[in-house]
Design an enzyme around this catalytic site. Structure first.
Site, short mmCIF file in Angstrom:
data_model
loop_
_atom_site.label_atom_id
_atom_site.label_comp_id
_atom_site.label_asym_id
_atom_site.label_seq_id
_atom_site.Cartn_x
_atom_site.Cartn_y
_atom_site.Cartn_z
N HIS A 123 66.98 39.73 21.08
CA HIS A 123 65.52 39.73 20.98
C HIS A 123 64.82 40.53 22.05
O HIS A 123 63.59 40.55 22.09
CB HIS A 123 64.98 38.30 21.07
N LYS A 136 48.94 35.90 22.29
CA LYS A 136 50.39 35.97 22.42
C LYS A 136 50.71 35.47 23.82
O LYS A 136 49.81 35.29 24.63
CB LYS A 136 50.91 37.40 22.24
N ARG A 137 51.98 35.24 24.14
CA ARG A 137 52.31 34.84 25.50
C ARG A 137 51.78 35.86 26.49
O ARG A 137 51.69 37.04 26.20
CB ARG A 137 53.83 34.69 25.66
N LYS A 145 53.19 42.96 27.71
CA LYS A 145 52.27 42.88 26.58
C LYS A 145 50.89 43.44 26.94
O LYS A 145 50.06 43.70 26.09
CB LYS A 145 52.14 41.44 26.10
N THR A 183 55.71 39.46 15.92
CA THR A 183 55.47 38.90 14.59
C THR A 183 53.99 38.57 14.43
O THR A 183 53.51 38.51 13.30
CB THR A 183 56.29 37.60 14.37
N LYS A 185 51.32 38.80 11.04
CA LYS A 185 50.40 37.77 10.55
C LYS A 185 48.97 38.32 10.45
O LYS A 185 48.26 38.08 9.47
CB LYS A 185 50.38 36.57 11.51
C1 LIG Z 1 53.32 34.39 16.00
C2 LIG Z 1 53.12 33.66 17.25
C3 LIG Z 1 53.53 34.22 18.46
C4 LIG Z 1 54.16 35.59 18.55
O1 LIG Z 1 53.14 36.55 18.76
P1 LIG Z 1 53.49 38.02 19.25
O2 LIG Z 1 52.18 38.71 19.19
O3 LIG Z 1 54.46 38.58 18.26
O4 LIG Z 1 54.04 37.92 20.62
C5 LIG Z 1 53.31 33.52 19.62
N1 LIG Z 1 52.72 32.31 19.61
C6 LIG Z 1 52.30 31.75 18.47
C7 LIG Z 1 51.62 30.43 18.53
C8 LIG Z 1 52.48 32.39 17.25
O5 LIG Z 1 52.07 31.81 16.12
#
Ligand SMILES: *Cc1c(COP(=O)(O)O)cnc(C)c1O
Length: 762
Positions: free
Chosen positions: A314, A497-498, A503, A604, A608
């Site tokens: 990953h 995101k985290r 990032k 991911t 979404k």
């Molecule tokens: C999808 C999701 C992530 C991943 O987000 P990235 O932008 O791909 O890092 C992190 N936290 C939550 C709660 C999510 O639903």
């Protein structure tokens, strides 16, 4: 089955009253039991081969709506609730969100379980039952603090199984108790299981924050996901957790193999273990150990395990590839050390290149390189997006790809559109039903038919009207729950995101500073923009906490400035989690996916947002590359240095021992320096901790390891262009439509079908 009648019976049995007299809280518990009954009445799928998806994280989110949908009773239950004057979304507010994951990796595991079940495949998850999850984030005094997140009440999704296993730790044996969560499959009559192991006597939540005695074992084994690993006790606890999970998991696998009537010598014909990142890697030596105990020779055990296990990588961030001191393993599970040494000896005998060794380092300071063990003793190694897999093969893991060219393969991540479109954006889903037919819910590629409406102004108008409604709903929820004011007419520009330097939330903050300075200088933006953040920082990650501090100080500065806030607002959602994601993503106009090229394996969140008609503003990183290819250059805003160039820059740095080229950018680019220097300006520092902001300034001007200054100018112009284009309504609506139309590829049903065809063969 009569849904209403069963709900009535349950309400009578539990509360001695009519359904219509129940409040949301009671209705939730009625539905919890109702859903559990339905799930548990479903059989497991049949098959000669069974998958076990081992993962330290399963970020499953709330389960009520998701499970009702999978069980095919979502509409009927919504109807019954409406008849009693309630809504499913209000009832679901009662459900506590399990926080059994950090972010993308854990959420991926949850989407995968959903899709495995929806495809009717025999596949269970294996993980740990963390009682206080990750942590609950509080934002106070412009800083993050952490609290335990207890999610297991008297009634929960956990099903006690009565199954127990004994895990042999160095300090003595510990009983592992198994709890299951049912995973019903949509469009099939089956249910799989998520197996979560727990200790017998888990410790209570620590008082106040999330600090606890890391030596208090075994009681603390399942308190938190990834405890603070900034000290040795924390790192050791992680190894304890990992061994607890894989030893109990491997014993479960063998027990079920026997129950299914198969000879242990044929395990690789009947079992696949997918190792999700390196956290479960010790399952390899543990399974070898258990098989030799059952009478297999070492040669045969190693051969069987190597044909049973497959590994998903990953990340290429060096600091995230686990290397445990051998002494840790000798302490945690002394019986495992000789097996790991044996595996290493065999690998070294076959391949002399020290870069591919499992055990590295001089005597007394050896470390075990978990990913190397996975690659030698797994039959498949996959990356999670096309670019990521290419980088693994051509640079990061090149020596391994030279040895095992056939092992490496790509499986571009996906998300379950059931949760991330059908449930979270019902209005858009209903419009899609009308336009392309309901079949897209089973076959997301049908969404391509939406392209027929590219010039249909009534559909374009409705897409925008739905977005506007979702934005108002988000604004209402944030006002109600977190006291946040926002203008639903403004552009919603979202980065959730985290929090991590790669990032680059800090680069987003530099954009905010640019706009702030412009407005103060009388240069008014074309239209109001709301910049929305949501992010948790790892409790021991100091720089990430400084970045949160910067964002919150900017928020307060702007909130206090009536000249600025009509045009520019900063919002930081507290405790970003799956439930917030489900509210934020359908309301997004611009999706920020701005990681430094080559650093985000896939992402991911990007998928979404795309599905929900947000337009991506992103670097050519991870799956953004595949999004760009699918929607075409007119429907995404790409910017920034290419991954090839970035990889070259890092190689140069390593060769020349240079810390940074960024200081040059800082001094040479007149437009960049004032943005960074604003971190030192008393106008800003009055709202917070000047030392923290100074530390961030020092990092960005001196090191900037993830090169935010390299891309910041092209980022600002791409973002301004997107915000400009937003003003042309039909022009923008077409971009929204194309993004939704092309998202079918990112369904995790597609990803899982590929895993099954190429790796699992269930
Ligand atoms: C999808 C999701 C992530 C991943 O987000 P990235 O932008 O791909 O890092 C992190 N936290 C939550 C709660 C999510 O639903």
């Amino acid at each position: 089955m009569d849904v209403k009648q069963r709900m009535q019976e349950l309400s009578q049995a539990k509360y001695g009253q009519e359904l219509s007299q129940c409040g949301d809280e009671q209705l939730y518990h009625v539905l919890l039991q109702f859903t559990q009954e339905l799930s548990q009445s479903r059989p497991a799928p049949k098959g000669e081969r069974k998958l076990y998806y081992f993962s330290a994280e399963f970020l499953i989110g709330k389960l009520l709506s998701n499970n009702l949908l999978a069980l095919g009773v979502f509409d009927q239950v919504s109807q019954v609730l409406a008849e009693c004057g309630h809504t499913l979304s209000a009832v679901e507010e009662v459900e506590p969100e399990p926080s059994l994951g950090n972010g993308g990796l854990g959420r991926l595991a949850a989407c995968f379980l959903d899709s495995i079940a929806a495809l009717g495949l025999p596949g269970d998850g294996v993980g740990l039952n963390y009682h206080y999850g990750l942590f609950e984030q509080k934002l106070e005094n412009n800083k993050q603090s952490e609290r335990p997140n207890p999610w297991i009440g008297d009634e929960s999704w956990l099903i006690p199984t009565g199954k127990e296993f004994e895990v042999p730790f160095g300090f003595g044996p510990v009983r592992a108790k198994l709890f299951d969560i049912a995973v019903p499959g949509a469009h099939t009559g089956i249910a799989n299981r998520l197996h979560l192991f727990d200790v017998e006597n888990p410790a209570p939540a620590p008082e106040g924050g999330i600090d606890f005695d890391k030596h208090d074992l075994p009681a603390r084994l399942t308190s938190f996901l990834y405890p603070d690993d900034s000290d040795e006790a924390g790192r050791l606890l992680r190894v304890y957790q990992q061994y607890f999970m894989v030893s109990a998991g491997a014993q479960l696998v063998l027990k079920e193999l026997e129950e299914r009537g198969f000879d242990v010598h044929t395990i690789s014909d009947h079992v696949v273990i997918q190792i999700n990142d390196t956290h479960p890697s010790m399952v390899i030596p543990e399974l070898v150990r258990l098989l030799t105990q059952k009478g297999l020779t070492m040669d045969e055990a190693v051969e069987q395990v190597a044909k049973t296990c497959a590994y998903t990588n990953h990340t290429i961030l060096a600091e995230a590839l686990e290397k445990w001191p051998l002494t840790f393993i000798e302490k945690v599970a002394p019986q495992l050390a000789p097996i790991i040494k044996e595996l290493d000896t065999r690998a070294k005998a076959a391949h002399s290149d020290p870069k591919v060794a499992i055990i590295q380092g001089e005597a007394g300071k050896e470390v075990v390189h978990m990913a190397h063990m996975d690659i030698h003793y797994g039959y498949s190694v996959n990356g999670v997006a096309a670019l990521h897999t290419d980088i693994l093969k051509s640079s990061e893991l090149k020596p391994f790809n030279d040895i095992y060219p056939g092992k490496f393969n790509n499986k571009t991540n996906g998300v379950t559109l059931r949760r991330w479109l059908e449930v979270c954006n019902p209005k858009l889903a209903a419009l899609l039903d009308e336009c392309v037919g309901k079949e897209w819910r089973c076959d997301p590629n049908r969404l391509n038919k939406l392209m027929d409406f590219y010039n249909d102004t009534s559909v374009l108008d409705r897409i925008q009207a739905i977005k506007a409604e979702n934005k108002r709903a988000l604004a209402d929820t944030l006002r109600r729950e977190q006291g946040i004011e926002m203008d639903p007419e403004s552009v919603f520009d979202i980065q959730v995101k985290r929090l991590h330097e790669y990032k680059r939330q800090q680069m987003n903050a530099l954009y905010v500073i640019r706009k702030y300075l412009d407005i103060k200088a009388g240069k008014i933006p074309e239209r109001p923009v709301t910049v929305i953040f949501g992010a948790k920082a790892a409790p021991a990650y100091v720089m990430a906490k400084h970045i949160i501090h910067l964002i919150l100080c900017l928020r307060q500065l702007i909130e206090n400035d009536p000249q600025v806030h009509p045009w520019l607002r900063v919002v930081m959602v507290e405790n970003y989690n799956v439930s917030w994601a489900e509210k934020l993503i359908p309301a997004c106009d611009i999706s920020e996916q701005i990681s430094l090229a080559s650093k985000e394996a896939s992402g991911t969140g990007n998928m979404k947002f795309m599905a929900n008609g947000a337009v991506t503003l992103g670097t050519r990183d991870g799956a953004n590359v595949e999004i760009a290819d699918l929607v075409g250059p007119d429907n995404i805003y790409s910017f920034g240095a290419s991954s090839n160039w970035i990889i070259e820059l890092y190689e140069q740095k390593a060769r020349d021992h240079k810390l940074g080229y960024q200081s040059e950018i800082y001094y040479q680019r007149p437009d960049v320096k004032p943005l960074v220097d604003f971190l030192l300006n008393p106008v800003l520092t009055q709202y917070g901790d000047a030392d923290a902001l100074k530390a961030l300034w020092t990092d960005i001007t001196g090191k900037d390891w993830f090169m935010s200054l390299l891309d910041v100018e092209s980022y600002i112009s791409a973002r301004d262009r997107a915000i400009h284009d937003y003003g042309d309504k039909p022009f923008w609506a077409r971009k929204m439509l194309v993004n939704t139309a092309r998202c079918g590829f990112f369904s995790s049903d597609r990803t899982i079908a590929q895993y099954n065809k190429d790796i699992w063969r269930l």
